[in-house]
Design a protein around this motif. Structure first.
Motif, PDB file in Angstrom:
ATOM      1  N   LEU A 127       0.839  -1.188   0.000  1.00  0.00           N
ATOM      2  CA  LEU A 127       0.000   0.000   0.000  1.00  0.00           C
ATOM      3  C   LEU A 127       0.875   1.240   0.000  1.00  0.00           C
ATOM      4  CD1 LEU A 127      -2.810   1.350   0.259  1.00  0.00           C
ATOM      5  CD2 LEU A 127      -2.505   1.205   2.745  1.00  0.00           C
ATOM      6  N   ASP A 128       0.586   2.130  -0.931  1.00  0.00           N
ATOM      7  CA  ASP A 128       1.238   3.436  -1.017  1.00  0.00           C
ATOM      8  C   ASP A 128       0.117   4.441  -1.217  1.00  0.00           C
ATOM      9  OD1 ASP A 128       2.836   5.654  -1.488  1.00  0.00           O
ATOM     10  OD2 ASP A 128       3.304   5.079  -3.532  1.00  0.00           O
ATOM     11  N   ALA A 129      -0.142   5.264  -0.213  1.00  0.00           N
ATOM     12  CA  ALA A 129      -1.266   6.195  -0.280  1.00  0.00           C
ATOM     13  C   ALA A 129      -0.933   7.492   0.439  1.00  0.00           C
ATOM     14  CB  ALA A 129      -2.505   5.561   0.339  1.00  0.00           C
ATOM     15  N   ASP A 130      -1.601   8.549  -0.007  1.00  0.00           N
ATOM     16  CA  ASP A 130      -1.484   9.867   0.626  1.00  0.00           C
ATOM     17  C   ASP A 130      -2.871  10.312   1.054  1.00  0.00           C
ATOM     18  OD1 ASP A 130       1.313  10.303   0.260  1.00  0.00           O
ATOM     19  OD2 ASP A 130       0.901  10.574  -1.876  1.00  0.00           O
ATOM     20  N   PHE A 131      -2.967  10.870   2.269  1.00  0.00           N
ATOM     21  CA  PHE A 131      -4.221  11.339   2.824  1.00  0.00           C
ATOM     22  C   PHE A 131      -4.076  12.808   3.194  1.00  0.00           C
ATOM     23  CE2 PHE A 131      -3.702   6.907   3.927  1.00  0.00           C
ATOM     24  CZ  PHE A 131      -4.925   6.352   3.557  1.00  0.00           C
ATOM     25  N   GLU A 132      -5.132  13.559   2.962  1.00  0.00           N
ATOM     26  CA  GLU A 132      -5.207  14.931   3.412  1.00  0.00           C
ATOM     27  C   GLU A 132      -6.489  15.065   4.200  1.00  0.00           C
ATOM     28  OE1 GLU A 132      -5.238  18.682   0.984  1.00  0.00           O
ATOM     29  OE2 GLU A 132      -3.436  17.669   0.197  1.00  0.00           O
ATOM     30  N   ALA A 133      -6.386  15.508   5.440  1.00  0.00           N
ATOM     31  CA  ALA A 133      -7.574  15.638   6.285  1.00  0.00           C
ATOM     32  C   ALA A 133      -7.488  16.931   7.081  1.00  0.00           C
ATOM     33  CB  ALA A 133      -7.708  14.446   7.218  1.00  0.00           C
ATOM     34  N   ASN A 134      -8.452  17.792   6.886  1.00  0.00           N
ATOM     35  CA  ASN A 134      -8.523  19.069   7.599  1.00  0.00           C
ATOM     36  C   ASN A 134      -7.198  19.827   7.583  1.00  0.00           C
ATOM     37  OD1 ASN A 134     -11.209  18.769   8.124  1.00  0.00           O
ATOM     38  ND2 ASN A 134     -10.899  17.913  10.158  1.00  0.00           N
ATOM     39  N   GLY A 135      -6.583  19.889   6.401  1.00  0.00           N
ATOM     40  CA  GLY A 135      -5.357  20.660   6.238  1.00  0.00           C
ATOM     41  C   GLY A 135      -4.077  19.935   6.597  1.00  0.00           C
ATOM     42  N   GLU A 136      -4.147  18.723   7.115  1.00  0.00           N
ATOM     43  CA  GLU A 136      -2.948  17.952   7.450  1.00  0.00           C
ATOM     44  C   GLU A 136      -2.740  16.858   6.410  1.00  0.00           C
ATOM     45  OE1 GLU A 136      -2.743  16.421  11.391  1.00  0.00           O
ATOM     46  OE2 GLU A 136      -3.467  18.259  12.296  1.00  0.00           O
ATOM     47  N   SER A 137      -1.478  16.608   6.073  1.00  0.00           N
ATOM     48  CA  SER A 137      -1.142  15.573   5.095  1.00  0.00           C
ATOM     49  C   SER A 137      -0.462  14.398   5.779  1.00  0.00           C
ATOM     50  CB  SER A 137      -0.196  16.134   4.033  1.00  0.00           C
ATOM     51  OG  SER A 137      -0.844  17.143   3.310  1.00  0.00           O
ATOM     52  N   HIS A 138      -0.814  13.227   5.336  1.00  0.00           N
ATOM     53  CA  HIS A 138      -0.232  11.994   5.872  1.00  0.00           C
ATOM     54  C   HIS A 138       0.036  11.043   4.723  1.00  0.00           C
ATOM     55  CE1 HIS A 138      -1.445  13.240   9.913  1.00  0.00           C
ATOM     56  NE2 HIS A 138      -2.595  13.620   9.350  1.00  0.00           N
ATOM     57  N   GLY A 139       1.078  10.265   4.855  1.00  0.00           N
ATOM     58  CA  GLY A 139       1.400   9.276   3.837  1.00  0.00           C
ATOM     59  C   GLY A 139       1.565   7.899   4.450  1.00  0.00           C
ATOM     60  N   VAL A 140       1.232   6.910   3.667  1.00  0.00           N
ATOM     61  CA  VAL A 140       1.398   5.525   4.096  1.00  0.00           C
ATOM     62  C   VAL A 140       2.170   4.783   3.011  1.00  0.00           C
ATOM     63  CG1 VAL A 140       0.226   3.352   4.617  1.00  0.00           C
ATOM     64  CG2 VAL A 140      -0.769   5.510   5.378  1.00  0.00           C
ATOM     65  N   ASP A 141       3.204   4.102   3.417  1.00  0.00           N
ATOM     66  CA  ASP A 141       3.965   3.241   2.509  1.00  0.00           C
ATOM     67  C   ASP A 141       4.215   1.960   3.298  1.00  0.00           C
ATOM     68  OD1 ASP A 141       5.461   2.162   0.500  1.00  0.00           O
ATOM     69  OD2 ASP A 141       7.210   3.467   0.798  1.00  0.00           O
ATOM     70  N   ALA A 142       3.445   0.942   2.998  1.00  0.00           N
ATOM     71  CA  ALA A 142       3.509  -0.278   3.802  1.00  0.00           C
ATOM     72  C   ALA A 142       3.568  -1.513   2.915  1.00  0.00           C
ATOM     73  CB  ALA A 142       2.284  -0.375   4.709  1.00  0.00           C
ATOM     74  N   ALA A 143       4.207  -2.538   3.434  1.00  0.00           N
ATOM     75  CA  ALA A 143       4.266  -3.830   2.753  1.00  0.00           C
ATOM     76  C   ALA A 143       4.119  -4.919   3.809  1.00  0.00           C
ATOM     77  CB  ALA A 143       5.585  -3.997   2.013  1.00  0.00           C
ATOM     78  N   LEU A 144       3.311  -5.895   3.495  1.00  0.00           N
ATOM     79  CA  LEU A 144       3.063  -7.014   4.396  1.00  0.00           C
ATOM     80  C   LEU A 144       3.238  -8.296   3.615  1.00  0.00           C
ATOM     81  CD1 LEU A 144       1.849  -8.258   7.063  1.00  0.00           C
ATOM     82  CD2 LEU A 144      -0.369  -8.029   5.938  1.00  0.00           C
ATOM     83  N   GLU A 145       3.965  -9.233   4.188  1.00  0.00           N
ATOM     84  CA  GLU A 145       4.140 -10.534   3.559  1.00  0.00           C
ATOM     85  C   GLU A 145       3.923 -11.606   4.614  1.00  0.00           C
ATOM     86  OE1 GLU A 145       7.914 -12.795   1.885  1.00  0.00           O
ATOM     87  OE2 GLU A 145       7.288 -11.158   0.544  1.00  0.00           O
ATOM     88  N   MET A 146       3.046 -12.532   4.312  1.00  0.00           N
ATOM     89  CA  MET A 146       2.772 -13.639   5.225  1.00  0.00           C
ATOM     90  C   MET A 146       3.007 -14.945   4.478  1.00  0.00           C
ATOM     91  SD  MET A 146      -0.686 -12.377   7.188  1.00  0.00           S
ATOM     92  CE  MET A 146      -1.645 -12.266   5.695  1.00  0.00           C
ATOM     93  N   THR A 147       3.763 -15.822   5.089  1.00  0.00           N
ATOM     94  CA  THR A 147       3.992 -17.131   4.498  1.00  0.00           C
ATOM     95  C   THR A 147       3.621 -18.191   5.519  1.00  0.00           C
ATOM     96  OG1 THR A 147       6.295 -17.184   5.250  1.00  0.00           O
ATOM     97  CG2 THR A 147       5.879 -16.305   3.041  1.00  0.00           C
ATOM     98  N   GLY A 148       3.251 -19.317   5.002  1.00  0.00           N
ATOM     99  CA  GLY A 148       2.908 -20.399   5.911  1.00  0.00           C
ATOM    100  C   GLY A 148       2.596 -21.675   5.178  1.00  0.00           C
ATOM    101  N   GLU A 149       2.375 -22.681   5.964  1.00  0.00           N
ATOM    102  CA  GLU A 149       2.034 -23.989   5.422  1.00  0.00           C
ATOM    103  C   GLU A 149       0.554 -24.237   5.619  1.00  0.00           C
ATOM    104  OE1 GLU A 149       4.538 -26.875   7.282  1.00  0.00           O
ATOM    105  OE2 GLU A 149       6.363 -25.974   6.502  1.00  0.00           O
ATOM    106  N   MET A 150      -0.030 -24.918   4.647  1.00  0.00           N
ATOM    107  CA  MET A 150      -1.440 -25.290   4.746  1.00  0.00           C
ATOM    108  C   MET A 150      -1.554 -26.800   4.703  1.00  0.00           C
ATOM    109  SD  MET A 150      -3.444 -22.593   2.304  1.00  0.00           S
ATOM    110  CE  MET A 150      -4.965 -23.456   2.560  1.00  0.00           C
ATOM    111  N   GLN A 151      -2.417 -27.304   5.536  1.00  0.00           N
ATOM    112  CA  GLN A 151      -2.701 -28.737   5.528  1.00  0.00           C
ATOM    113  C   GLN A 151      -4.209 -28.906   5.483  1.00  0.00           C
ATOM    114  OE1 GLN A 151      -0.747 -30.096   9.084  1.00  0.00           O
ATOM    115  NE2 GLN A 151       1.151 -30.500   7.971  1.00  0.00           N
ATOM    116  N   ASN A 152      -4.676 -29.629   4.485  1.00  0.00           N
ATOM    117  CA  ASN A 152      -6.099 -29.901   4.329  1.00  0.00           C
ATOM    118  C   ASN A 152      -6.293 -31.407   4.360  1.00  0.00           C
ATOM    119  OD1 ASN A 152      -7.154 -27.133   3.532  1.00  0.00           O
ATOM    120  ND2 ASN A 152      -5.476 -27.438   2.101  1.00  0.00           N
TER     121      ASN A 152
END
Length: 158
Positions: A127-152
């Motif tokens: 996620l890469d996003a910019d927010f402006e709220a009531n005159g204030e600016s904020h940015g988000v630059d995030a990355a999430l990675e999840m790995t795992g094993e599945m057993q069915n």
């Protein structure tokens, strides 16, 4: 619990988001599943056909449109004096799966006897996003990675 207070508007917004997400994710994965018949055998007194399964699948989906819809819905419910804008550069969800297993088919009953499928899965979100709220600016630059094993595992009984 039965006594819990539920914000109906928030619940409707969440349900709409989930419906859009499920629709997008439904088209997310592309791959290959190869099933190979290995013959028949006796499994605890039941004659079964053995089928080897190999699966490789991956895909990604752009979630910008869905997130912007959620933002617009939230803004429609915000007080008039609250002003905000959002710009999303990237909002990508990705998935990879590689697995193998065995399906035993009950030949007499014409149904599954058992299924065992094991694999490795990886989910990613960027996620890469910019927010402006009531005159204030904020940015988000995030990355999430999840790995795992599945057993069915599935087993049927008479």
């Amino acid at each position: 619990s039965e006594d819990a207070e539920v914000d109906e508007e928030a619940m409707e917004m969440f349900e709409g988001f989930m419906e859009s997400l499920v629709e997008k994710v439904g088209d997310l994965v592309d791959g290959q599943c190869v099933c190979t018949y290995k013959g028949t055998r006796d499994e605890a007194g039941t004659r079964v056909g053995e089928i080897q399964i190999e699966i490789e699948a991956s895909g990604s989906v752009d979630l910008r449109e869905i997130l912007l819809q959620v933002f617009e819905t939230a803004m429609a419910q915000a007080p008039e004096e609250f002003e905000a804008n959002m710009d999303i550069g990237t909002a990508d969800l990705s998935v990879e799966y590689k697995g193998s297993g065995v399906l035993l088919w009950n030949l007499a009953a014409g149904r599954v006897h058992s299924l065992a499928l094991d694999g490795e899965m990886e989910f990613g979100f960027k996620l890469d996003a910019d927010f402006e709220a009531n005159g204030e600016s904020h940015g988000v630059d995030a990355a999430l990675e999840m790995t795992g094993e599945m057993q069915n595992e599935v087993r049927t009984e008479e």
